[in-house]
Design a protein around this motif. Structure first.
Motif, short mmCIF file in Angstrom:
data_model
loop_
_atom_site.label_atom_id
_atom_site.label_comp_id
_atom_site.label_asym_id
_atom_site.label_seq_id
_atom_site.Cartn_x
_atom_site.Cartn_y
_atom_site.Cartn_z
N MET A 1 -0.47 -68.22 -5.75
CA MET A 1 0.91 -68.65 -5.63
C MET A 1 1.25 -68.61 -4.14
O MET A 1 0.82 -67.69 -3.42
N LYS A 2 1.99 -69.61 -3.66
CA LYS A 2 2.32 -69.66 -2.23
C LYS A 2 3.06 -68.38 -1.85
O LYS A 2 3.97 -67.94 -2.53
N GLY A 3 2.62 -67.77 -0.76
CA GLY A 3 3.22 -66.53 -0.29
C GLY A 3 2.55 -65.28 -0.81
O GLY A 3 2.78 -64.19 -0.32
N PRO B 1 3.58 -70.75 -13.14
CA PRO B 1 4.94 -70.76 -13.67
C PRO B 1 5.72 -72.00 -13.24
O PRO B 1 5.38 -72.65 -12.25
N ALA B 2 6.77 -72.31 -14.00
CA ALA B 2 7.64 -73.44 -13.68
C ALA B 2 8.31 -73.24 -12.32
O ALA B 2 8.48 -72.09 -11.86
N ASN B 3 8.66 -74.34 -11.69
CA ASN B 3 9.40 -74.33 -10.42
C ASN B 3 8.72 -73.47 -9.36
O ASN B 3 9.34 -72.60 -8.77
N SER B 4 7.44 -73.71 -9.17
CA SER B 4 6.69 -72.92 -8.20
C SER B 4 5.79 -73.80 -7.34
O SER B 4 5.61 -74.98 -7.60
N VAL B 5 5.25 -73.17 -6.31
CA VAL B 5 4.30 -73.82 -5.40
C VAL B 5 3.03 -72.99 -5.42
O VAL B 5 3.09 -71.76 -5.32
N PHE B 6 1.89 -73.67 -5.56
CA PHE B 6 0.63 -72.95 -5.56
C PHE B 6 -0.37 -73.65 -4.66
O PHE B 6 -0.28 -74.85 -4.40
N LEU B 7 -1.32 -72.86 -4.17
CA LEU B 7 -2.35 -73.34 -3.24
C LEU B 7 -3.71 -73.27 -3.91
O LEU B 7 -3.97 -72.37 -4.70
N MET B 8 -4.57 -74.23 -3.56
CA MET B 8 -5.93 -74.22 -4.08
C MET B 8 -6.90 -74.52 -2.94
O MET B 8 -6.65 -75.39 -2.12
N LYS B 9 -7.99 -73.76 -2.93
CA LYS B 9 -9.13 -74.03 -2.04
C LYS B 9 -10.29 -74.42 -2.96
O LYS B 9 -10.81 -73.58 -3.69
#
Length: 104
Positions: free
Chosen positions: A65-67, A83-91
């Motif tokens: 999850m971002k942060g 989760p809804a309304n979120s920002v996520f990162l992937m490598k």
């Protein structure tokens, strides 16, 4: 489940990050939606309005999850929830095939 029956698939692809991530939407008779896609190796940031389950069909990636400070590795045959309304990162380490289910 290795296939979906009695679905509608719009012809237009969802293309992100200059074509490094491409998916197709799958619409089900009950109104639910999934996307089937492929990610090339790289680092990506996604935002979502709906909660998602990301099933990795083949390949591998790390996500967070971002942060959040911790990365979690996921390989083919595993899944993770966002989760809804979120920002996520992937490598993404190698070409990765996925199925994203949008959760109600």
């Amino acid at each position: 489940m290795s296939q979906f029956n009695n679905v509608t698939v719009p012809k237009k692809a969802n293309i992100y990050f200059d074509g490094k991530v491409v998916s197709h939407t799958v619409l089900f008779p009950d109104g639910s939606k999934k996307t089937l896609g492929v990610m090339q190796a790289g680092e990506y940031e996604f935002s979502t309005g709906a909660a998602e389950n990301m099933e990795i069909l083949s390949g591998e990636l790390e996500w967070q999850m971002k942060g959040d400070g911790a990365w979690t590795k996921v390989v083919g045959g595993e899944a993770f929830d966002v989760p809804a309304n979120s920002v996520f990162l992937m490598k993404v380490a190698v070409v990765t095939d996925y199925c994203c289910s949008f959760l109600a």
